[in-house]
Enzyme design. Structure first.
Site, PDB file in Angstrom:
ATOM      1  N   ILE A 429       0.864  -1.185   0.000  1.00  0.00           N
ATOM      2  CA  ILE A 429       0.000   0.000   0.000  1.00  0.00           C
ATOM      3  C   ILE A 429       0.896   1.228   0.000  1.00  0.00           C
ATOM      4  O   ILE A 429       1.668   1.448   0.934  1.00  0.00           O
ATOM      5  CB  ILE A 429      -0.928   0.016   1.237  1.00  0.00           C
ATOM      6  CG1 ILE A 429      -1.804  -1.234   1.255  1.00  0.00           C
ATOM      7  CG2 ILE A 429      -1.779   1.270   1.247  1.00  0.00           C
ATOM      8  CD1 ILE A 429      -2.612  -1.388   2.536  1.00  0.00           C
ATOM      9  N   HIS A 430       0.795   2.022  -1.053  1.00  0.00           N
ATOM     10  CA  HIS A 430       1.663   3.185  -1.195  1.00  0.00           C
ATOM     11  C   HIS A 430       0.909   4.457  -0.808  1.00  0.00           C
ATOM     12  O   HIS A 430      -0.266   4.601  -1.146  1.00  0.00           O
ATOM     13  CB  HIS A 430       2.128   3.300  -2.654  1.00  0.00           C
ATOM     14  CG  HIS A 430       3.158   4.363  -2.873  1.00  0.00           C
ATOM     15  ND1 HIS A 430       4.456   4.221  -2.445  1.00  0.00           N
ATOM     16  CD2 HIS A 430       3.058   5.588  -3.448  1.00  0.00           C
ATOM     17  CE1 HIS A 430       5.134   5.320  -2.777  1.00  0.00           C
ATOM     18  NE2 HIS A 430       4.299   6.158  -3.390  1.00  0.00           N
ATOM     19  N   PRO A 431       1.483   5.392  -0.061  1.00  0.00           N
ATOM     20  CA  PRO A 431       2.851   5.369   0.457  1.00  0.00           C
ATOM     21  C   PRO A 431       2.837   5.044   1.953  1.00  0.00           C
ATOM     22  O   PRO A 431       2.513   5.886   2.784  1.00  0.00           O
ATOM     23  CB  PRO A 431       3.315   6.796   0.224  1.00  0.00           C
ATOM     24  CG  PRO A 431       2.053   7.618   0.408  1.00  0.00           C
ATOM     25  CD  PRO A 431       0.871   6.730   0.081  1.00  0.00           C
TER      26      PRO A 431
END
Length: 455
Positions: A429-431
């Site tokens: 899962i960014h950021p």
């Protein structure tokens, strides 16, 4: 209190994000303490209400065994109560340990139980020990602006991965906590000013030194419990052989006043913990012990809670499920949080051999540290795996913000037998900091620079 310290750090860096905050910022210990204490009291009240709702009788008294099936107690007004049962569960936990052999320790020192109930600021504080309790307390005391020193006999966070433990103390040192390493305290005296003068010895040189503090907080292990002052002076000569202050048992089990001998319950004579089997059964088949009071159990609240649930299900729910103490996740709430699950690198190599273990690692910079220009040199992750495919994950260690939240999620996968390949196939899962775990690709064996750059 850890959260209070984190908030203070955020406020200091808020100007980077456009917030105008008056400097210097001030912390009100009384206000924080009142809020924390009120919250704890509300929890205790809530538990009592739930017990009543579940039709569980609650006796606010200290009990001890009369015989194998009966416990008795005497209330403050002298009324005696006897309770008999087919099954009895001992879950009395433990209390912090005082080094009673050290002059002035009991008279003038406090423990981690006391620090949370202080109505006034502890001021300049000496924390003796380097267990997670010691480092957590020292971390939040420094974080709320207090002059804090940690006196440690040997290594920090004994029982945890030592590379990670070193990073924890390095971060604390660089952010204001002072450390007296390789030292043993020998005396605490109260000065006419009301301050406390502490005398200690350097284990390497044998030299004596002194310091003055407002508060001395004991957060030590059990290895010194039987030592006299003369023993300590002699043991300084045997430094390499001395079991350290910060061993994994930090608290005294609440067993001495239970009259266990009247019930025939056996304990470990060295530490007074109750001997149990895999079913939490003591030497008496219908008496059980769970949590910190039991021998060989992690001193962690969640493990005790789950052990209690499983015991109840075995007794009354026709279950046979036992508590599994492997791959229990935990987090040390130091200023830079350290979360872990599974084996340390040392444990993995000891069990499987160095040639059969692969360690993937990375230094990374949390997004929240970038704009505010915070030091991220100790933000580090490592995954300990078996070398041979499918490279079963043996342990995961994470040092950075919200470590508990990160480790809780990965703990499920590791508990289910996740492999390195499966972790690498997990979408990040960014950021977030968590995504750095699923991007680990550089092994220690390779010798390549593990610093994360770019994407």
């Amino acid at each position: 209190m850890h959260q209070a310290a984190l908030l203070g750090s955020m406020i200091k860096h808020a100007h980077h994000y456009g917030w105008e905050v008056a400097q210097p910022i001030q912390h009100d210990w009384k206000k924080m303490a009142e809020a924390v204490q009120n919250y704890v009291k509300s929890l205790n009240w809530g538990h009592r209400v739930q017990l009543q709702d579940k039709k569980v009788k609650y006796f606010n008294v200290k009990a001890s065994f009369v015989n194998k099936h009966t416990v008795g107690s005497v209330t403050k007004d002298g009324k005696e109560t006897l309770l008999s049962a087919d099954h009895i569960v001992i879950a009395t936990g433990g209390r912090p340990r005082y080094p009673t052999h050290i002059e002035g320790a009991l008279e003038y020192g406090i423990t981690s139980d006391d620090i949370f109930w202080l109505k006034e600021s502890p001021g300049k504080t000496l924390v003796v020990g380097a267990s997670y309790v010691a480092l957590e307390c020292a971390g939040f005391l420094t974080g709320v602006g207090l002059d804090t020193t940690v006196l440690m006999r040997s290594i920090p966070l004994r029982g945890f991965d030592q590379q990670m433990a070193s990073f924890v103390t390095e971060y604390m040192e660089s952010h204001g906590t002072q450390f007296l390493k390789g030292c043993i305290p020998s005396c605490v005296k109260k000065l006419p000013t009301g301050q406390l003068q502490v005398t200690w010895k350097d284990c390497a040189s044998g030299k004596e030194d002194k310091g003055t503090f407002d508060t001395v907080l004991w957060a030590i292990g059990c290895s010194q419990a039987g030592y006299t002052k003369d023993d300590l002076e002699f043991l300084i000569l045997l430094t390499p052989l001395l079991v350290c202050w910060e061993c994994t048992t930090r608290r005294v089990p609440e067993t001495r006043s239970l009259n266990l001998e009247k019930a025939g319950v056996n304990t470990n004579p060295e530490n007074q913990k109750i001997l149990v089997d895999a079913r939490d059964t003591t030497s008496i088949p219908h008496i059980y012990a769970i949590g910190d009071v039991a021998e060989g159990r992690p001193e962690l609240t969640p493990t005790a809670v789950m052990a209690g649930k499983l015991l109840a299900q075995r007794l009354y729910g026709k279950s046979s499920a036992l508590m599994d103490y492997n791959n229990v996740p935990t987090t040390v709430f130091t200023p830079l949080e350290y979360g872990c699950v599974g084996l340390s690198e040392e444990e993995a190599t000891a069990r499987h051999g160095q040639d059969n273990v692969e360690v993937y690692h990375a230094y990374y910079k949390p997004l929240e540290f970038t704009v505010s220009e915070q030091d991220a040199s100790q933000c580090y992750i490592k995954m300990v795996c078996l070398k041979e495919p499918p490279q079963l994950v043996l342990g995961l260690h994470f040092l950075g913000p919200n470590a508990g939240e990160v480790i809780q999620g990965f703990a499920l996968g590791i508990k289910c037998g996740a492999s390195y390949e499966q972790v690498m196939q997990t979408v990040g899962i960014h950021p977030t900091c968590s995504e750095e775990v699923v991007k680990l690709h550089i092994s220690k064996r390779s010798g390549l620079d593990p610093t994360v750059t770019g994407c």
